[in-house]
Design a protein around this motif. Structure first.
Motif, PDB file in Angstrom:
ATOM      1  N   MET A 166     -79.848  16.795 -19.989  1.00 29.27           N
ATOM      2  CA  MET A 166     -80.508  17.294 -21.199  1.00 29.27           C
ATOM      3  C   MET A 166     -80.885  18.763 -21.054  1.00 29.27           C
ATOM      4  O   MET A 166     -80.676  19.569 -21.972  1.00 29.27           O
ATOM      5  CB  MET A 166     -81.757  16.452 -21.491  1.00 29.27           C
ATOM      6  N   LEU A 167     -81.429  19.115 -19.885  1.00 31.28           N
ATOM      7  CA  LEU A 167     -81.801  20.512 -19.653  1.00 31.28           C
ATOM      8  C   LEU A 167     -80.569  21.404 -19.649  1.00 31.28           C
ATOM      9  O   LEU A 167     -80.575  22.490 -20.251  1.00 31.28           O
ATOM     10  CB  LEU A 167     -82.548  20.630 -18.321  1.00 31.28           C
ATOM     11  N   ALA A 168     -79.502  20.950 -18.990  1.00 34.19           N
ATOM     12  CA  ALA A 168     -78.298  21.770 -18.882  1.00 34.19           C
ATOM     13  C   ALA A 168     -77.659  22.013 -20.247  1.00 34.19           C
ATOM     14  O   ALA A 168     -77.239  23.137 -20.557  1.00 34.19           O
ATOM     15  CB  ALA A 168     -77.300  21.101 -17.935  1.00 34.19           C
ATOM     16  N   VAL A 169     -77.583  20.976 -21.062  1.00 33.61           N
ATOM     17  CA  VAL A 169     -76.901  21.111 -22.355  1.00 33.61           C
ATOM     18  C   VAL A 169     -77.782  21.826 -23.377  1.00 33.61           C
ATOM     19  O   VAL A 169     -77.351  22.786 -24.039  1.00 33.61           O
ATOM     20  CB  VAL A 169     -76.471  19.727 -22.876  1.00 33.61           C
ATOM     21  N   ILE A 170     -79.034  21.378 -23.513  1.00 34.20           N
ATOM     22  CA  ILE A 170     -79.908  21.950 -24.548  1.00 34.20           C
ATOM     23  C   ILE A 170     -80.240  23.407 -24.243  1.00 34.20           C
ATOM     24  O   ILE A 170     -80.190  24.275 -25.130  1.00 34.20           O
ATOM     25  CB  ILE A 170     -81.191  21.106 -24.682  1.00 34.20           C
ATOM     26  N   ALA A 171     -80.580  23.707 -22.981  1.00 36.04           N
ATOM     27  CA  ALA A 171     -80.899  25.095 -22.631  1.00 36.04           C
ATOM     28  C   ALA A 171     -79.685  26.000 -22.809  1.00 36.04           C
ATOM     29  O   ALA A 171     -79.814  27.154 -23.234  1.00 36.04           O
ATOM     30  CB  ALA A 171     -81.409  25.162 -21.192  1.00 36.04           C
ATOM     31  N   GLY A 172     -78.497  25.483 -22.502  1.00 32.38           N
ATOM     32  CA  GLY A 172     -77.289  26.284 -22.686  1.00 32.38           C
ATOM     33  C   GLY A 172     -77.029  26.613 -24.144  1.00 32.38           C
ATOM     34  O   GLY A 172     -76.677  27.749 -24.494  1.00 32.38           O
ATOM     35  N   VAL A 173     -77.214  25.621 -25.005  1.00 26.22           N
ATOM     36  CA  VAL A 173     -77.013  25.860 -26.441  1.00 26.22           C
ATOM     37  C   VAL A 173     -78.048  26.850 -26.971  1.00 26.22           C
ATOM     38  O   VAL A 173     -77.727  27.766 -27.744  1.00 26.22           O
ATOM     39  CB  VAL A 173     -77.078  24.523 -27.205  1.00 26.22           C
ATOM     40  N   SER A 205     -75.722  38.298 -18.718  1.00 24.31           N
ATOM     41  CA  SER A 205     -76.742  38.465 -19.750  1.00 24.31           C
ATOM     42  C   SER A 205     -77.814  39.458 -19.319  1.00 24.31           C
ATOM     43  O   SER A 205     -78.292  40.259 -20.132  1.00 24.31           O
ATOM     44  CB  SER A 205     -77.373  37.108 -20.070  1.00 24.31           C
ATOM     45  N   VAL A 206     -78.186  39.418 -18.034  1.00 21.83           N
ATOM     46  CA  VAL A 206     -79.180  40.370 -17.526  1.00 21.83           C
ATOM     47  C   VAL A 206     -78.665  41.800 -17.665  1.00 21.83           C
ATOM     48  O   VAL A 206     -79.386  42.702 -18.115  1.00 21.83           O
ATOM     49  CB  VAL A 206     -79.530  40.048 -16.059  1.00 21.83           C
ATOM     50  N   VAL A 207     -77.412  42.016 -17.283  1.00 19.95           N
ATOM     51  CA  VAL A 207     -76.828  43.360 -17.380  1.00 19.95           C
ATOM     52  C   VAL A 207     -76.745  43.808 -18.840  1.00 19.95           C
ATOM     53  O   VAL A 207     -77.102  44.944 -19.187  1.00 19.95           O
ATOM     54  CB  VAL A 207     -75.437  43.383 -16.723  1.00 19.95           C
ATOM     55  N   MET A 208     -76.286  42.926 -19.703  1.00 23.72           N
ATOM     56  CA  MET A 208     -76.140  43.279 -21.117  1.00 23.72           C
ATOM     57  C   MET A 208     -77.488  43.589 -21.754  1.00 23.72           C
ATOM     58  O   MET A 208     -77.620  44.534 -22.538  1.00 23.72           O
ATOM     59  CB  MET A 208     -75.454  42.141 -21.866  1.00 23.72           C
ATOM     60  N   SER A 256     -69.907  23.877 -13.813  1.00 26.86           N
ATOM     61  CA  SER A 256     -70.944  24.170 -14.797  1.00 26.86           C
ATOM     62  C   SER A 256     -72.020  25.077 -14.215  1.00 26.86           C
ATOM     63  O   SER A 256     -72.458  26.044 -14.858  1.00 26.86           O
ATOM     64  CB  SER A 256     -71.565  22.862 -15.291  1.00 26.86           C
ATOM     65  N   THR A 257     -72.426  24.791 -12.980  1.00 25.43           N
ATOM     66  CA  THR A 257     -73.465  25.613 -12.346  1.00 25.43           C
ATOM     67  C   THR A 257     -72.994  27.048 -12.147  1.00 25.43           C
ATOM     68  O   THR A 257     -73.725  28.010 -12.427  1.00 25.43           O
ATOM     69  CB  THR A 257     -73.868  24.999 -10.998  1.00 25.43           C
ATOM     70  N   LEU A 258     -71.754  27.221 -11.674  1.00 28.70           N
ATOM     71  CA  LEU A 258     -71.224  28.572 -11.451  1.00 28.70           C
ATOM     72  C   LEU A 258     -71.089  29.344 -12.765  1.00 28.70           C
ATOM     73  O   LEU A 258     -71.380  30.548 -12.826  1.00 28.70           O
ATOM     74  CB  LEU A 258     -69.873  28.488 -10.742  1.00 28.70           C
ATOM     75  N   LEU A 259     -70.658  28.659 -13.804  1.00 30.74           N
ATOM     76  CA  LEU A 259     -70.535  29.330 -15.099  1.00 30.74           C
ATOM     77  C   LEU A 259     -71.900  29.765 -15.622  1.00 30.74           C
ATOM     78  O   LEU A 259     -72.052  30.871 -16.169  1.00 30.74           O
ATOM     79  CB  LEU A 259     -69.847  28.407 -16.104  1.00 30.74           C
ATOM     80  N   TYR A 260     -72.896  28.920 -15.464  1.00 33.21           N
ATOM     81  CA  TYR A 260     -74.243  29.288 -15.910  1.00 33.21           C
ATOM     82  C   TYR A 260     -74.791  30.477 -15.113  1.00 33.21           C
ATOM     83  O   TYR A 260     -75.433  31.373 -15.674  1.00 33.21           O
ATOM     84  CB  TYR A 260     -75.192  28.098 -15.788  1.00 33.21           C
ATOM     85  N   LEU A 261     -74.544  30.482 -13.812  1.00 34.54           N
ATOM     86  CA  LEU A 261     -75.005  31.607 -12.998  1.00 34.54           C
ATOM     87  C   LEU A 261     -74.300  32.903 -13.409  1.00 34.54           C
ATOM     88  O   LEU A 261     -74.921  33.973 -13.470  1.00 34.54           O
ATOM     89  CB  LEU A 261     -74.759  31.310 -11.518  1.00 34.54           C
ATOM     90  N   LEU A 299     -83.306  33.567 -19.046  1.00 31.49           N
ATOM     91  CA  LEU A 299     -84.170  32.474 -18.588  1.00 31.49           C
ATOM     92  C   LEU A 299     -83.578  31.115 -18.963  1.00 31.49           C
ATOM     93  O   LEU A 299     -83.556  30.178 -18.147  1.00 31.49           O
ATOM     94  CB  LEU A 299     -85.565  32.641 -19.192  1.00 31.49           C
ATOM     95  N   LEU A 300     -83.068  31.012 -20.173  1.00 30.18           N
ATOM     96  CA  LEU A 300     -82.491  29.739 -20.620  1.00 30.18           C
ATOM     97  C   LEU A 300     -81.210  29.404 -19.865  1.00 30.18           C
ATOM     98  O   LEU A 300     -80.995  28.244 -19.479  1.00 30.18           O
ATOM     99  CB  LEU A 300     -82.224  29.797 -22.125  1.00 30.18           C
ATOM    100  N   THR A 301     -80.352  30.390 -19.650  1.00 31.44           N
ATOM    101  CA  THR A 301     -79.126  30.104 -18.892  1.00 31.44           C
ATOM    102  C   THR A 301     -79.450  29.769 -17.440  1.00 31.44           C
ATOM    103  O   THR A 301     -78.776  28.932 -16.819  1.00 31.44           O
ATOM    104  CB  THR A 301     -78.160  31.300 -18.948  1.00 31.44           C
ATOM    105  N   GLY A 302     -80.493  30.404 -16.894  1.00 31.37           N
ATOM    106  CA  GLY A 302     -80.908  30.062 -15.537  1.00 31.37           C
ATOM    107  C   GLY A 302     -81.424  28.633 -15.442  1.00 31.37           C
ATOM    108  O   GLY A 302     -81.097  27.893 -14.494  1.00 31.37           O
TER     109      GLY A 302
END
Length: 384
Positions: free
Chosen positions: A285-292, A120-123, A109-114, A263-266
């Protein structure tokens, strides 16, 4: 003797391809011609060479525009898929017990978020939807330039080297306004100040030998000049100002979304790295809600193509500035025989604004009065 001003028809119709361009060139070349001297023939050959380059530019920008549209769709789908997968893994990690399953889900999960954060930064930096809009505009304007050159060949004897220089300046101005490369020459996607897009060189007046008789008086009088001045005032005060204001709003929204997504994915990646610790409840909660939320923000920014909207508004502001310059360059000439024919010019302006000639006169009258509310609120353009 009248001159051919740069046409202000920015939206062309009908099929177009380099093949059709070259067919029309060959057809013109095979048509009966008057005998030309070697210097005149060289000027015509140069003009045709520039037309060929313009036809190639149309296809180049068209193909690259389609490619960059694909970038927008593929990157948006990929980033959202990665983000939602990471959020799912973070949620499953809390039910996976301890030991190896927890570590595997946590690290994945951490690697996917990174990865999603970096993509996202590049896009957000290159704004593919805005890149696609730039290339569509470039293809349309090069198509317009090609047809303008065709009109010049049909109505005038192209024997003056100034015509060649002007055509080259227009090509180079378009190349500068809509560059093809991404590195080094890419247009700034988040400028500090918003300015209308400028894709034309400084206006210059030139003489061309017309194939036909001139219209007596050249269609201009004092009333026509005053009407055109009032139209320019309305364009400056209402249309151009409104689209600059909309451009600034779109830019602000795009900036907020461009910062919020990474920022949210980070933050989600940070939360997933604390899964299984004493702060596990808050971490999940932070991982799931921020990801969504990151997926929602990315969809708003790139699915709704906010960058494209910003570029469209800025291009529209440039269109109105171009109209102002064309009108002002005509009425500033004291020698009316050097202007474009007044009757033809008014038809062009009226059509570009989506108005009839009577509506154009009515708009000029409202602007000159400056008394009623209608004169203040009405825009010059009825098209957009």
């Amino acid at each position: 003797m009248s001159i051919l001003q740069a046409p202000i028809f920015l939206y062309s119709t009908g099929p177009f391809s380099p093949c059709s361009c070259r067919r029309s060139i060959r057809a013109t070349a095979n048509a009966p011609k008057t005998q030309m001297s070697p210097p005149e023939a060289l000027v015509v050959a140069k003009f045709y060479a520039i037309m060929d380059v313009v036809a190639d530019r149309v296809e180049m920008h068209k193909n690259i525009g389609a490619q960059r549209d694909n970038w927008n769709h593929l990157l948006l789908t990929s980033i959202n898929s990665i983000t939602l997968t990471a959020a799912t893994m973070a949620g499953l990690a809390t039910t996976g017990g301890t030991g190896a399953p927890l570590v595997a889900l946590k690290v994945s999960s951490t690697l996917l978020y990174l990865s999603a954060t970096a993509m996202s930064v590049v896009m957000n930096k290159i704004q593919p939807s805005q890149l696609g809009e730039e290339q569509r505009n470039a293809a349309r304007l090069f198509k317009q330039l090609y047809r303008e050159m065709q009109t010049t060949m049909s109505l005038y004897k192209v024997t003056n080297i100034d015509v060649i220089n002007e055509a080259m300046e227009k090509v180079l101005a378009l190349d500068k306004a809509y560059p093809l490369p991404l590195l080094g020459a890419m247009i700034e996607k988040f400028p500090k100040t918003v300015e209308p897009t400028v894709w034309w060189p400084p206006k210059r007046h030139r003489r061309l030998e017309r194939l036909g008789e001139e219209i007596d008086g050249n269609g201009w009088d004092g009333k026509s000049e005053e009407e055109m001045r009032e139209i320019v005032e309305v364009l400056k005060r209402k249309d151009a100002a409104e689209y600059l204001r909309l451009s600034q709003k779109a830019l602000k929204v795009n900036k907020i979304l461009a910062i919020s997504g990474p920022l949210l994915t980070g933050l989600a990646g940070l939360g997933s790295s604390f899964l299984g610790t004493t702060h596990g409840a808050w971490a999940v909660m932070l991982a799931v809600i921020a990801g969504v939320l990151a997926s929602v923000v990315n969809t708003l920014e790139h699915g709704w193509q906010v960058g494209m909207v910003f570029e469209m508004y800025r291009s529209n502001a440039g269109f109105f500035r171009l109209m102002q310059e064309i009108i002002e360059s005509n009425i500033s000439l004291r020698e009316v025989e050097r202007r474009e024919n007044g009757e033809l010019f008014k038809i062009k302006v009226a059509l570009q604004l989506g108005r009839s000639l009577s509506e154009l006169k009515h708009l000029a009258a409202l602007s000159s009065s400056r008394n009623g509310e209608e004169a203040i609120e009405e825009f010059a353009s009825k098209l957009f």
